[in-house]
Design a protein around this motif. Structure first.
Motif, short mmCIF file in Angstrom:
data_model
loop_
_atom_site.label_atom_id
_atom_site.label_comp_id
_atom_site.label_asym_id
_atom_site.label_seq_id
_atom_site.Cartn_x
_atom_site.Cartn_y
_atom_site.Cartn_z
N PRO A 375 0.88 -1.25 0.04
CA PRO A 375 0.00 -0.09 0.02
C PRO A 375 0.92 1.22 -0.04
N ILE A 376 0.14 2.24 -0.48
CA ILE A 376 0.90 3.62 -0.47
C ILE A 376 0.62 4.00 0.95
N GLU A 377 1.95 4.56 1.45
CA GLU A 377 1.68 5.14 2.75
C GLU A 377 2.82 6.51 2.89
N ILE A 378 2.57 7.33 3.77
CA ILE A 378 3.80 8.29 3.74
C ILE A 378 4.76 7.76 4.79
N ARG A 379 5.94 7.35 4.25
CA ARG A 379 7.13 6.70 4.84
C ARG A 379 7.77 7.99 5.62
N ARG A 380 7.70 9.08 5.17
CA ARG A 380 8.56 10.39 5.43
C ARG A 380 7.59 11.63 5.36
N ARG A 381 7.78 12.54 6.13
CA ARG A 381 6.77 13.79 5.64
C ARG A 381 7.65 14.67 4.91
N ALA A 382 7.32 15.59 4.19
CA ALA A 382 8.06 16.57 3.38
C ALA A 382 9.57 16.96 4.23
N PRO A 383 10.43 16.89 3.40
CA PRO A 383 11.93 17.33 4.03
C PRO A 383 11.96 18.94 4.57
N LEU A 384 12.61 18.93 5.71
CA LEU A 384 12.89 20.48 5.85
C LEU A 384 14.19 20.83 4.96
N ILE A 385 14.56 22.23 5.05
CA ILE A 385 15.62 22.58 4.18
C ILE A 385 16.72 21.75 4.64
N GLY A 386 17.47 21.12 3.55
CA GLY A 386 18.93 20.66 3.76
C GLY A 386 18.75 19.34 4.86
N GLU A 387 17.45 18.84 5.12
CA GLU A 387 17.19 17.89 6.11
C GLU A 387 18.25 16.66 6.17
N HIS A 388 18.45 16.20 4.67
CA HIS A 388 18.94 14.97 4.38
C HIS A 388 20.39 15.33 3.85
N ASN A 389 21.08 16.36 3.99
CA ASN A 389 22.27 16.61 3.59
C ASN A 389 23.47 15.87 4.05
N LEU A 390 23.33 15.43 5.44
CA LEU A 390 24.43 14.70 5.95
C LEU A 390 24.41 13.35 5.55
N GLU A 391 22.93 12.91 5.41
CA GLU A 391 22.84 11.45 5.20
C GLU A 391 23.10 11.06 3.42
N LEU A 392 23.03 12.13 2.93
CA LEU A 392 23.35 11.87 1.41
C LEU A 392 24.89 12.36 1.01
N TYR A 393 25.30 13.40 1.58
CA TYR A 393 26.61 14.06 1.33
C TYR A 393 27.77 13.16 1.77
N GLN A 394 27.29 13.01 3.33
CA GLN A 394 28.55 12.17 4.21
C GLN A 394 28.22 10.58 3.86
N GLY A 395 26.83 10.03 3.98
CA GLY A 395 26.54 8.73 4.18
C GLY A 395 26.82 8.15 2.73
N GLU A 396 26.46 8.90 1.45
CA GLU A 396 26.54 8.05 0.19
C GLU A 396 27.70 8.91 -0.75
N LEU A 397 27.91 9.82 -0.32
CA LEU A 397 28.99 10.63 -1.26
C LEU A 397 30.46 10.38 -0.47
N SER A 398 30.51 10.17 0.90
CA SER A 398 31.35 9.87 1.70
C SER A 398 32.29 11.15 1.63
N LEU A 399 31.64 12.46 1.75
CA LEU A 399 32.31 13.79 2.22
C LEU A 399 32.46 13.82 3.44
N SER A 400 33.60 14.47 3.72
CA SER A 400 33.94 14.53 5.29
C SER A 400 33.14 15.79 5.81
N LEU A 401 33.05 15.79 7.33
CA LEU A 401 32.57 16.87 7.93
C LEU A 401 33.27 18.35 7.47
N ASP A 402 34.41 18.03 7.48
CA ASP A 402 35.29 19.13 7.16
C ASP A 402 35.08 19.91 5.69
#
Lengths: 413, 404
Positions: A375-402
């Protein structure tokens, strides 16, 4: 597994294109919304939660950006574009709604993207399409609705044509774009190649005015607006569609000819059961009744008792009776009415979705389509500005915090 | 034209009227083989719905039917007979996709509801679309899209505040439902190709209607905001409306959303003094003095054609668009540029135009491939080539009234 689970969609759209990514996200795609630092301007699209204008409070944004993740990225900067290419390398679909030519100026036009990512599907949603005499024209909901054809045929005959009072045009463009995206995905599944999907909001709306379009094509007639009282065809007898009732309006129509005889008979029986004087309606033989043989005068007189019956009852009374008797008589609902509608409740359309940032949960229409087995469900509400920056840039693209801090300082994210 | 996107996809199309046929049309125009099932006792309702070709009512002349059913194969198969239902089952056996847009319960009586079909075709992709969905207390209520538009809130929201509501012309909820349904159907097809698994989609057009009102519903639920019809006005923008132009019943829509656009409008109207008129200094001022604003704009638009108003204002950076009639759409230069209307040849009414969709695929585009079928037009092809019946068997089925 959800239907589109293997696919990743990058969503660069403003309000003109939200619904495309939303529908793909609802069906399981991983949709990543990419906004300029500070947030996408359509976050200022009303209405707002509790009426407070704020980029994190737009209900329009919330409604059509749920099931998306969100990152910020400045495509105007060289470093931003370099980062964008790293994201693109892992994407299947890019949806955008910039003015035609904007991405080319950033060296991100379709020909450039195709050379680097031959499998990428690029979906462009614009008011009138990528090319042609109106390609550079600006739009708004009213302009799109008008040029799509539905406005001309809507409204009272003695006043200017009217639009639907709340924005709808971009939703049609977004949904049509989702169909086009799926066509390109299905094609890619056999060829491995991407392509450019050029969506016109105007053209997506022509379907809503199809009767008007077809009338000109096959009869040479121009359909005009008819208001609450409509005819079964050019120059033919008119019947009321919208009827006043005790607390608002209901709709019941004889526009559909012989197919409505049985339902009309049931409605007349209902009137009789409640002791209403139905006049000549009581002696009609509904098995042989031919609506098209009535004169206007006769039709008006014949159906007059219905008006009196409706006027003395509420929308709810009339609808309850209609459901029990299976008569196509419907209330003219307001938004308040929809929120308490028994049918919508029984099927569980509305759900409370958590907004942890507010410490509140908000009522959403969630399952607008029942898909089995997932079924269709809302798995996540709409993102806040930049909410997944860390998840994507750090988690997936392996950018460092610096590196991330550096990008932020430069205004890239 | 090269290979079409959906070549080889097979659809047993039992859907009728609006949303179902509009949905399968996306697939038909893009190359799927769509077998549309009707029988003389139950033709598609739209065959009997105006407008008709040259205003002459006839099953093959219904304009909406002919618009919605391009590129499909039409057969007659009497499903009221047991033998007819057997053949329908063979068609389902052949198909990848089954479509249903009847009132809930009808496909069950034919022995072709999803639960039954899944038994012998576990990988089938199947949709049911109807007014209210397959379940719930009102699910059996019959109806039509322009009535459902009232239930879903859209009639109340269309018209003038001082008048009764009029609703958008036509079956408003139909034209959102088919787009959403086609997206899910194609997603299910993609999923089936990758996993071998089927899917079932139960669409309530009422719910799609509510989904398109989501921000208003959420606002009403959280803030108690009331939404009513407001003609063409916008809450905070002015001028915003439909203005009379030269000619009979000619109009141009204008939407001024920023102060820059207001100044551009004043200059384009040849009235730069207006910019400094204190009555119109800000959007809020113009809202307060909206009748005066509208009178000034109307006085100018009335002197020009709707097309002139649109092009003059767009050149000045002001949002404007002709309020297009059916004729205007056919003569619209932008739609012509996109080749929106495609001429097809119908077996009994001759040439007419089908619509293309709102998207163009750069590498594998498509368009309506042939006209909507006259009743039973493709009987021979479908019974022979697809279902494998011999000439003798077909004659016998015709004698028995199964094919008619």
């Amino acid at each position: 597994m959800q239907l589109l689970e293997p696919y990743r969609v990058l969503d660069l759209t403003d309000a003109k294109g939200f619904l495309c990514g939303k529908l793909l996200g609802d069906l399981g795609a991983d949709v990543v919304k990419i906004e300029p630092p500070g947030g996408e301007p359509s976050r200022r699209f009303p209405p707002y939660y509790l009426g407070e204008p704020h980029p994190e409070r737009s209900l329009y944004w919330w409604a059509y950006n749920s099931n998306k993740r969100g990152i910020t990225l400045n495509l105007e900067s060289e470093r931003g574009r370099a980062l964008f290419h790293r994201i693109l390398a892992k994407a299947d679909v890019l949806v955008e709604s910039f003015d035609p030519g904007h991405l080319s100026r950033l060296r991100l036009g379709y020909p450039e993207l195709r050379r680097r990512y031959p499998g990428l599907i690029v979906v462009s949603i614009t008011p009138f399409g990528q090319t042609g005499p109106y390609a550079g024209f600006k739009t708004s909901d009213l302009i799109s609705m008008a040029t799509g054809g539905i406005v001309y045929v809507s409204g009272d005959p003695d006043r200017p044509p009217v639009r639907v009072s709340q924005p709808q045009a971009y939703l049609h463009g977004g949904a049509e774009a989702a169909v086009g995206t799926m066509m390109a995905i299905l094609e890619r599944e056999s060829s491995g190649e991407g392509q450019h999907v050029d969506v016109s909001i105007q053209e997506s709306l022509v379907s809503t005015a199809v009767s008007s379009v077809v009338t000109w094509d096959i009869t040479g007639g121009v359909q005009s607006r008819q208001g609450a009282i409509r005819s079964r065809g050019e120059g033919r007898v008119t019947y009321r569609l919208v009827w006043p009732c005790k607390d608002g309006y209901v709709v019941f129509t004889r526009l559909y000819g012989p197919g409505m005889n049985a339902a009309t008979a049931d409605l007349v029986s209902w009137l009789e059961a409640e002791g209403v004087d139905v006049g000549d309606l009581g002696v009609v033989d509904w098995d042989t009744f031919d609506i098209d043989r009535l004169s206007q005068e006769r039709a008006d007189a014949l159906f007059e008792p219905l008006g009196g019956f409706f006027a003395r009852r509420t929308k709810a009374e009339l609808f309850d009776g209609a459901v029990a008797r299976r008569i196509p008589l419907y209330p003219v609902n307001t938004m308040e009415d929809l929120l308490v509608d028994r049918q919508l409740q029984a099927r569980g359309l509305f759900q409370q979705i958590e907004h942890p940032e507010l410490g509140e949960s908000i009522l959403y229409p969630v399952e607008h389509l029942k898909v089995h087995p997932e079924p269709i469900e809302i798995r996540r509400r709409a993102p806040l500005i930049g909410e997944h920056n860390l998840e994507l840039y750090q988690g997936e693209l392996s950018l460092s915090l610096d590196e991330l801090r550096d990008l932020e300082a430069e205004g890239v994210i | 034209m090269g290979k079409l996107v959906l070549e080889g996809v097979k659809i047993a199309d039992f859907a009728w009227v609006g949303v179902g046929p509009l949905t399968s049309q996306y697939l038909a125009d893009y190359g799927a083989t769509v077998v549309k099932v009707e029988w003389p006792g139950r033709p598609d309702t739209l065959r009997n719905t105006s407008p008709f070709k040259d205003n002459m009512a006839d099953l093959d002349r219904g304009g909406l039917f002919n618009d919605f059913n391009s590129s499909k194969h039409g057969i007659t198969l009497n499903m009221a007979l047991p033998r007819g239902r057997e053949i329908a089952r063979e068609l389902v056996q052949w198909a990848d996709i089954v479509t249903d847009s009847f009132t809930p319960g009808v496909m069950e009586r034919f022995g072709l509801d999803y639960a039954t079909v899944k038994e012998f075709r576990p990988d089938i992709v199947y949709f049911s679309t109807c007014m209210m969905g397959q379940t719930g207390p009102s699910s059996h209520l019959p109806g039509f899209g322009n009535l459902l538009s009232a239930l879903a809130g859209w009639v109340h929201l269309t018209g003038w505040p001082d008048r009764e509501p009029v609703g958008p012309a036509g079956a408003w909820t139909d034209y959102m439902s088919h787009k959403v349904l086609a997206t899910a159907l194609l997603a299910a097809l993609s999923h089936r190709r990758r996993t071998g698994e089927g899917a079932y989609i139960d669409q309530s057009q009422f719910e799609v209607g509510a989904f398109f009102a989501a921000p208003m519903l959420m606002d009403t639920a959280t803030s108690g905001t009331r939404y009513d019809r407001m003609g063409n006005q916008a809450t905070s923008a002015s001028p915003h409306g439909v203005y009379p132009c030269r000619g009979d019943d000619r109009w141009c829509a204008i939407a001024v959303l920023t102060e820059d656009e207001w100044r551009s409008l004043c200059r384009a109207m040849g009235d730069p003094e207006l910019v400094s008129d204190p009555r119109f200094a800000s959007a809020a001022d113009r809202k307060r003095n909206e009748p005066a604003v509208d009178a000034i704009v109307s006085a100018w638009t009335s002197r020009h054609t709707a097309e002139q108003v649109m092009t003059t204002l767009q050149a000045a950076g002001v949002r404007a668009g002709v309020v297009e009639s059916g004729r205007d759409l056919h003569e619209d230069p932008q739609l012509a540029h996109r080749k929106h209307f495609v001429e097809v040849e119908h077996s009994t009414i001759g040439r007419y135009h089908c619509r293309n969709f709102g998207f163009r695929l750069s590498r594998t585009p498509s368009e309506p491939r042939w006209a909507a079928p006259s009743l039973g037009e493709h009987n021979l092809y479908v019974y022979h080539e697809i279902l494998g019946y011999s000439d003798d068997e077909i004659v016998k089925l015709m004698d028995e009234g199964v094919i008619s």
